[in-house]
Design an enzyme around this catalytic site. Structure first.
Site: not given
Length: 579
Positions: A314, A310-312
């Site tokens: 990812g 998720y987000c960074l």
């Protein structure tokens, strides 16, 4: 990872003196580079000064705007308003703003705002980045003078003051004093909330089965008689506490997955202090993602793993997956990226805060402290939506005397984290500024990695109103990969679009599938060719994961004591409580 951080390993004493001076300045400016701001204004102003045609156009625009205002005022402010606030600007939602004189004050403010929006369109030769920054700074300055900020020019405040006999102003003054004392002393007032981490939030049952200096790994207890053999490993961003994915049981993505018959592991990152100042971006890959994957493999040997970032989280998962692909490591059954970017050329409004001057300024500030303060990043995100997150909040708290509304996601949002100096500098430079990952220049262990080497199927999700990871930027992963890929676009923003449980009213999404090796489709064409579906995207993801998993069997034990991985503590562990 051969990513520079802009710092000399053996600085000269004069350089140290310079950095000390800049670090002291950074403390006074809240981490904003005065040079970056001055350079942007200078670039815009000098190019505008050499454009007499543009100046005449702006003068004409101003005259037309004032003519429209005059006509509106002459009509008694009864005709349709000539200027409208942005959709995300809720400062003028109260019905009193349609009545004179408030309507005229509102329209005058919006007219000036409209003129500045037009004026800060980049004159020929101006850097687009500088023009956008000037627009942002102009809006920040104008917001100070909004009629919504004053008692006598805001109908909602006047109405509340008359109704309550001024008690709202007394309560607001009390709130303002408490906040000023808190800022001056560096203390945080205790927030009264029904939501408590480990009790009503982050309360899905599980055990911490691994811990190092960067993260704790939580294994969640099964809720079904049988489970899919392939576990799920969740890699959250290290700029936030992981429990955005495990809020209340009703809207916890982790709880939902466990209830669907999956064995779920989630990383809970440490809240770093000065002791981790030298932790690198590659440490977060090796001692973070890869250590978590190895632990999952020890608990569940010979099983492929569904990895989700998720987000960074990812972004670092993409880096880890591309490195694994280069090495022939096939342990990943699938890769899911939630609001995560792999290309940063269109990385959203956060890029307004990033250029060489600003990053160097941040580096000097972090060099002094060893980390980036949690309020620094949170303040940048608030500034991007200043109308609602700063000014509307200030009006509610200091002039209407209202307490903060108690939401689970607002409690999580206030629970910010710090970031190690070296790692933060590296990812700002290598990813945001230099865009090395998608341009074929990002090296891991001195060898460049390529996203196109990834063979595991991918599930990629963007959110429609994301100003941190815009969905078109997230979609760009389709340019740099050839594997089977499912892309989903869902309603909401960076956080609200993820927390989109079944039964959440007003939710919708679009979903499309790309076969391996298929040609590229641009985002606008993709949007037009995929119909909107009502409801939550969660069941779609669960079905996608199930289709890529084996036959269900009895759930595994918690941890692996025989492999030296006994349960260490009940979920949510200890790192999530670090302040």
């Amino acid at each position: 990872m051969n990513v520079p951080n802009g710092q000399s390993p053996n600085p000269h004493p004069y350089q140290t003196l310079d950095r000390t001076g800049r670090a002291m300045t950074a403390r006074m400016t809240g981490g904003s580079s005065p040079h970056a701001a001055a350079a942007a204004w200078t670039d815009w102003a000098l190019h505008l000064a050499r454009a007499p045609g543009r100046q005449l156009e702006l003068a004409e625009h101003a005259m037309r705007s004032w003519a429209r205002l005059a006509a509106y005022a002459a009509a008694g402010a009864t005709q349709n308003a000539p200027f409208m606030p942005r959709p995300e600007d809720h400062r003028f939602n109260h019905m009193g703003w349609v009545m004179p004189p408030f309507s005229l004050w509102q329209q005058s403010f919006l007219a000036v705002q409209d003129w500045w929006d037009h004026a800060t369109e980049a004159p020929r030769g101006t850097s687009a980045h500088n023009a956008e920054r000037v627009n942002f700074m102009a809006r920040q300055a104008l917001d100070v003078f909004s009629p919504s900020n004053a008692v006598l020019t805001n109908p909602e405040i006047l109405q509340a003051t008359m109704k309550q006999g001024g008690r709202n102003l007394a309560a607001g003054w009390k709130n303002a004093v408490a906040d000023m004392v808190g800022r001056a002393t560096g203390t945080r007032p205790e927030v009264k909330s029904q939501f408590k981490v480990g009790k009503t939030l982050a309360c899905t049952k599980g055990e911490v089965v691994y811990r190092n200096d960067l993260f704790e790994l939580i294994q969640y207890a099964p809720q079904t008689d049988t489970v899919h053999p392939e576990p799920i490993l969740i890699v959250p961003a290290w700029i936030m506490k992981y429990y955005i994915l495990d809020l209340r049981p009703e809207n916890s993505l982790i709880n939902f997955l466990v209830g669907q018959g999956f064995t779920v592991f989630a990383m809970s990152w440490v809240n770093p202090t000065d002791t981790l100042r030298d932790a690198s971006l590659d440490d977060y890959r090796r001692k973070g993602v890869m250590a978590a994957l190895e632990t999952v493999n020890a608990v569940l040997p010979d099983r492929k793993v569904h990895a989700c970032g998720y987000c960074l989280g990812g972004t670092i998962l993409s880096i880890a997956a591309a490195t694994m692909a280069r090495e022939g490591d096939e342990r990943l059954a699938s890769i899911t990226l939630l609001a995560a970017q792999t290309d940063f050329t269109e990385a959203g409004e956060i890029m307004l805060f990033l250029d060489e001057s600003q990053v160097a300024f941040l580096e000097d500030m972090m060099w002094d402290r060893g980390y980036l303060e949690q309020d620094q990043m949170a303040g940048a995100f608030r500034a991007l939506r200043a109308e609602d997150l700063i000014w509307s909040r200030a009006v509610r708290r200091y002039l209407l005397g209202e307490e903060e509304q108690d939401f689970d996601i607002s409690v999580w949002n206030a629970d910010a984290t710090r970031m190690p100096a070296r790692m933060h500098s590296q990812y700002l430079r290598a990813l945001f500024m230099e865009n090395r990952l998608s341009s074929g220049r990002f090296a891991v262990e001195d060898r460049v990695i390529a996203l196109k080497d990834i063979a595991a199927p991918m599930f990629v999700l963007g959110t429609e109103k994301d100003h941190i990871a815009p969905w078109r930027s997230v979609y760009k992963v389709t340019l740099f990969t050839d594997t089977e890929l499912t892309f989903v676009l869902t309603k909401g923003g960076h956080n609200g679009g993820i927390v989109s449980e079944p039964g959440h009213r007003g939710r919708h999404y679009r979903i499309g599938h790309r076969a391996p090796g298929a040609g590229y489709m641009d985002p606008e064409s993709w949007f037009e060719q995929h119909e909107r579906k009502g409801g939550s995207w969660w069941p779609e993801w669960a079905a996608w994961l199930a289709a890529k998993s084996g036959t269900k069997a009895a759930p595994p034990a918690m941890g692996a004591p025989e492999a030296g991985l006994p349960p260490l503590a009940p979920a949510p562990g200890s790192y999530v409580f670090q302040k």
